[in-house]
Design an enzyme around this catalytic site. Structure first.
Site, PDB file in Angstrom:
ATOM      1  N   CYS A 194       7.937   0.462   4.349  1.00  0.00           N
ATOM      2  CA  CYS A 194       7.422  -0.660   3.490  1.00  0.00           C
ATOM      3  C   CYS A 194       6.930   0.068   2.399  1.00  0.00           C
ATOM      4  CB  CYS A 194       6.029  -1.150   4.301  1.00  0.00           C
ATOM      5  SG  CYS A 194       5.023  -2.284   3.505  1.00  0.00           S
TER       6      CYS A 194
ATOM      7  N   CYS B 274       3.605  -1.075   0.892  1.00  0.00           N
ATOM      8  CA  CYS B 274       2.126  -0.495   1.700  1.00  0.00           C
ATOM      9  C   CYS B 274       2.142   0.802   1.588  1.00  0.00           C
ATOM     10  CB  CYS B 274       2.569  -0.508   3.324  1.00  0.00           C
ATOM     11  SG  CYS B 274       2.761  -2.246   3.754  1.00  0.00           S
ATOM     12  N   ASP B 275       3.022   1.534   1.718  1.00  0.00           N
ATOM     13  CA  ASP B 275       2.817   2.984   1.660  1.00  0.00           C
ATOM     14  C   ASP B 275       3.000   3.969   0.705  1.00  0.00           C
ATOM     15  OD1 ASP B 275       2.298   2.497   4.390  1.00  0.00           O
ATOM     16  OD2 ASP B 275       4.026   2.919   5.151  1.00  0.00           O
TER      17      ASP B 275
END
Lengths: 308, 217
Positions: A137, A140-141
């Site tokens: 992701c 997200c990261d």
């Protein structure tokens, strides 16, 4: 446990656009329903802008899914989030779903709306280092890799977009693709202008290195047959999607891509089990199509329960 | 329309805030020479408090008003404490923007309704907690799973006087991301000793929190 004795009319597995729409329709038909899912929104949560969902000129995926959530929260169905089905089996006339977090649910019908998930590389180190530098992701990261060195594996639109996004934060980005990039020309053109990005064409990932966290990757130059080791802090895997059907353990017929085969009424090879959305062989993996299919699946389950 | 919130968001939040019942105080910690995030964090809190008569704002200088920071156990800035009739130990470190904006709104709602919304079973279990529990939830503002984890942690803090919870936005506190080995979000750390990635359902999260009550943790 009381819970285990309860019998639902419909067990919905998956909470993306298809599952949530199925939930709404089931609720409106007064069917006793539980929806089990990791999240409410599914893949649509990762979609930055949606411009083809009728009624909205432009809306972000998460905003659209928040509206879906609000709509089903008053539909009277039970929602079990976050959780995940790990097994579906038939016990006499009922279906039983076991979940990752220890739940067990019985129902007269099942609607499978589990969508797709990122494909794994299946190389040593990948599983062990997931959440330790291996990520699926980027949205997200990515912020965790500011001023760090990362690799993106893949050559499609999502891989190239990921490399472009990461190049704004990371100190160095390698894009590792097994063959020519398949991304849209406009993305490839942008990539060429990014100084931080090095594209390794014709390279295959062989192993992800590290114990506590990712420290590097070994790639194979397919032309020369040589191995190359690169020091890295993170590896982002963007090599496509696979249908989430592991928990079915072969109960339903699937096509060569692993997608559940359904007819035009969302019926599967197993009577009483319906499927909808991206997990099925229906062409067009779109939010609006998934919603329509979800509605169809719930109505089909309703008709099936009436006849029983 | 404010500098941070658009007219559309303001209208939506105003509508949600109509459901607020009891007063809520947002206590913002900043510093004299405001860093970019400190300024935006204060601005966000100011714009939010203007949207409901139930909301009150207090702003403190982290450096010159240390005693207030100590009172609320605030050890870095920017920070927002969400307080009701008492301090529940609920904190946001780093600007609650992006997806975390929802966490802040949900927390304000919870505190105003004076109801954690947790199940009876969880509430019962939390009454057995007698040793302090410190919960840190590391997030990025672009992670759709994170607000679920933050909300749950704050619900637990609301329910038990022994539990404190903090959202920590990793982009603003990279040294903490390094210290706690945050390579995926949400990552939850309990009492510096138990940690896990991903959002857990209420019963599983409870089980993790109860583990801290074993001796030595």
């Amino acid at each position: 446990m009381m819970e285990k004795e309860e019998i639902y009319d419909v067990l919905i597995v998956g909470g993306g656009p298809a599952g949530m729409t199925a939930g709404l329709y089931a609720g409106r038909k007064n069917l006793k329903t539980i929806l089990i899912s990791q999240d409410l929104g599914g893949q649509a949560l990762w979609t930055l802008t949606v411009e083809n969902f009728m009624g909205y000129l432009s809306i972000s995926g998460p905003d659209l899914m928040a509206k879906f959530q609000r709509q089903i929260s008053s539909s009277g169905i039970r929602i079990r989030v976050p959780d995940e089905a790990v097994e579906l089996k038939k016990e006499s006339a009922l279906f039983v779903i076991k979940t990752k977090f220890g739940g067990e649910y019985r129902g007269k019908t099942v609607i499978v709306a589990t969508g797709k998930r990122p494909k794994r590389l299946d190389v040593p180190g990948e599983k062990e280092l997931t959440g330790r530098g291996v990520s699926y992701c980027v949205t997200c990261d990515a912020p965790l890799f500011a001023n760090k060195s990362v690799a993106v594996i893949g050559g499609g639109n999502s891989a190239v977009s990921a490399a472009l996004d990461l190049s704004k934060l990371a100190s160095k980005v390698y894009l590792v693709a097994r063959s020519a990039l398949k991304a849209d020309p406009i993305l490839i053109e942008k990539l060429g202008k990014e100084e931080k990005v090095t594209v390794l064409l014709g390279f295959l990932p062989k192993e992800i290195l590290g114990k506590e966290r990712v420290v590097g990757i070994v790639v194979i130059d397919q032309k020369k047959g040589e191995e190359k080791e690169i020091s890295l802090d993170g590896v982002f895997v963007e090599v496509g999607l696979v249908p989430n059907t592991d928990f079915l353990k072969g109960l339903l017929a699937v096509n060569e891509l692993g997608e559940i085969i359904v007819n035009c009424n969302c019926e599967t090879s197993e009577e009483g089990v319906f499927a909808c959305g991206d997990v099925t062989n229906v062409s067009g993996k779109q939010i609006i199509i998934a919603c329509g299919e979800g509605a169809k699946a719930a109505l089909a389950a309703y008709r099936y329960l009436l006849k029983r | 329309m404010g500098l941070i919130l658009s007219q559309e968001v303001e209208d939506e939040v105003r509508e949600i805030f109509k459901g607020l019942k009891e007063p809520v105080e947002l206590i913002v910690f900043t510093q004299e020479l405001e860093c970019q995030f400190c300024r935006e964090n204060r601005q966000l809190a100011e714009e939010l408090t203007a949207l409901s008569p139930q909301l009150k704002l207090s702003v403190y200088n982290f450096l010159t008003e240390r005693e207030v920071a100590l009172e609320y156990w605030v050890d870095m800035v920017p920070a927002i404490v969400v307080k009701g009739e008492k301090d529940y130990g609920i904190k946001f470190y780093g600007i609650p923007g992006g997806y975390e904006f929802n966490s802040l709104i949900e927390t304000i709602k919870m505190v105003s309704l004076r109801d954690s919304g947790l199940s009876e079973r969880t509430r019962d279990a939390l009454r057995s907690i007698k040793k302090p529990v410190d919960i840190k939830v590391f997030v990025t503002l672009t992670c759709p799973y994170c607000p679920g984890a933050v909300k749950l942690a704050h619900q637990f803090a609301f329910e038990s006087p022994f539990i404190q919870s903090a959202m920590v936005e990793v982009a603003e506190f990279p040294h903490l991301a390094n210290k706690y080995n945050v390579y995926a979000v949400p990552k939850t750390v309990l009492n510096e000793s138990i940690s896990f990635e991903g959002a857990l359902p209420e019963d599983l999260f409870l089980a993790e929190v109860l583990k801290t009550q074993a001796s030595g943790i």
